[in-house]
Design an enzyme around this catalytic site. Structure first.
Site, PDB file in Angstrom:
ATOM      1  N   THR A   1       8.184   1.565  12.252  1.00  0.00           N
ATOM      2  CA  THR A   1       7.567   1.185  10.984  1.00  0.00           C
ATOM      3  C   THR A   1       7.888   2.170   9.866  1.00  0.00           C
ATOM      4  O   THR A   1       8.279   3.310  10.106  1.00  0.00           O
ATOM      5  CB  THR A   1       6.034   1.068  11.143  1.00  0.00           C
ATOM      6  OG1 THR A   1       5.484   2.323  11.512  1.00  0.00           O
ATOM      7  CG2 THR A   1       5.677   0.024  12.191  1.00  0.00           C
ATOM      8  N   ASP A   2       7.693   1.700   8.641  1.00  0.00           N
ATOM      9  CA  ASP A   2       7.930   2.541   7.463  1.00  0.00           C
ATOM     10  C   ASP A   2       6.594   3.041   6.903  1.00  0.00           C
ATOM     11  O   ASP A   2       5.546   2.853   7.521  1.00  0.00           O
ATOM     12  CB  ASP A   2       8.742   1.776   6.407  1.00  0.00           C
ATOM     13  CG  ASP A   2       8.032   0.538   5.877  1.00  0.00           C
ATOM     14  OD1 ASP A   2       6.809   0.378   6.098  1.00  0.00           O
ATOM     15  OD2 ASP A   2       8.701  -0.285   5.237  1.00  0.00           O
ATOM     16  N   ALA A   3       6.634   3.641   5.724  1.00  0.00           N
ATOM     17  CA  ALA A   3       5.430   4.212   5.118  1.00  0.00           C
ATOM     18  C   ALA A   3       4.363   3.155   4.834  1.00  0.00           C
ATOM     19  O   ALA A   3       3.178   3.472   4.775  1.00  0.00           O
ATOM     20  CB  ALA A   3       5.793   4.950   3.836  1.00  0.00           C
TER      21      ALA A   3
ATOM     22  N   VAL B   1       4.911  -1.433   8.052  1.00  0.00           N
ATOM     23  CA  VAL B   1       5.643  -2.606   8.533  1.00  0.00           C
ATOM     24  C   VAL B   1       6.984  -2.154   9.118  1.00  0.00           C
ATOM     25  O   VAL B   1       7.447  -1.041   8.866  1.00  0.00           O
ATOM     26  CB  VAL B   1       5.864  -3.657   7.413  1.00  0.00           C
ATOM     27  CG1 VAL B   1       4.538  -4.150   6.864  1.00  0.00           C
ATOM     28  CG2 VAL B   1       6.718  -3.105   6.299  1.00  0.00           C
TER      29      VAL B   1
END
Length: 146
Positions: free
Chosen positions: A27-29, A32
């Site tokens: 996931t990203d910041a 997601v």
């Protein structure tokens, strides 16, 4: 090929299904799945598809002097996947060229398509790093899956 709870793609071609769990590292910041990771999931599925049809990548490199490399990607991101989602990557061989393959890949969550891509793969000589025809035995096996 792996059996699945999901129906085969529309053309009833043979398909390969790979389950994938979304981990924190995917996931990203925003929480997601980072966009490039969908392509990583697809890469894993193509690698396991190749192994399932009898041709591991290391074996092809050692015995046939070939590798398969991505030449082009057309991708549609339809919905976001998030931490702990259980996904399934569905892979079908759409086209078999003299020195290339085109895969249709979909990522599903709860039977709903959230990502889809057409990925063109080139057959390349490991020694020369140039496009080369798919070896006859490998091509014959692939031809049964189109």
């Amino acid at each position: 090929m792996h059996a699945s709870n999901h129906p085969a793609p529309a053309k009833s071609k043979p398909f390969f299904a790979l389950p994938v769990r979304v981990y924190y590292e995917d996931t990203d910041a925003a929480g997601v799945v980072y966009y490039a990771n969908y392509l990583k999931f697809c890469e894993r599925a193509r690698t396991d598809w190749l192994r399932a049809v009898g041709f591991g990548q290391q074996r092809l490199a050692a015995e046939q002097d070939i590798v398969f490399v991505v030449r082009a990607v057309q991708a549609d991101y339809l919905q976001a996947a998030v931490l702990d989602d259980q996904l399934e990557v569905i892979t079908t061989l759409e086209r078999l060229g003299r020195a290339s393959l085109v895969f249709a890949q979909k990522i599903l969550r709860d039977s709903q398509v959230i990502f889809e891509a057409l990925i063109t793969i080139a057959c390349v000589s490991l020694g020369s790093r140039k496009a080369t025809p798919i070896p006859p035995a490998v091509r014959a096996q692939f031809a049964t899956l189109v």
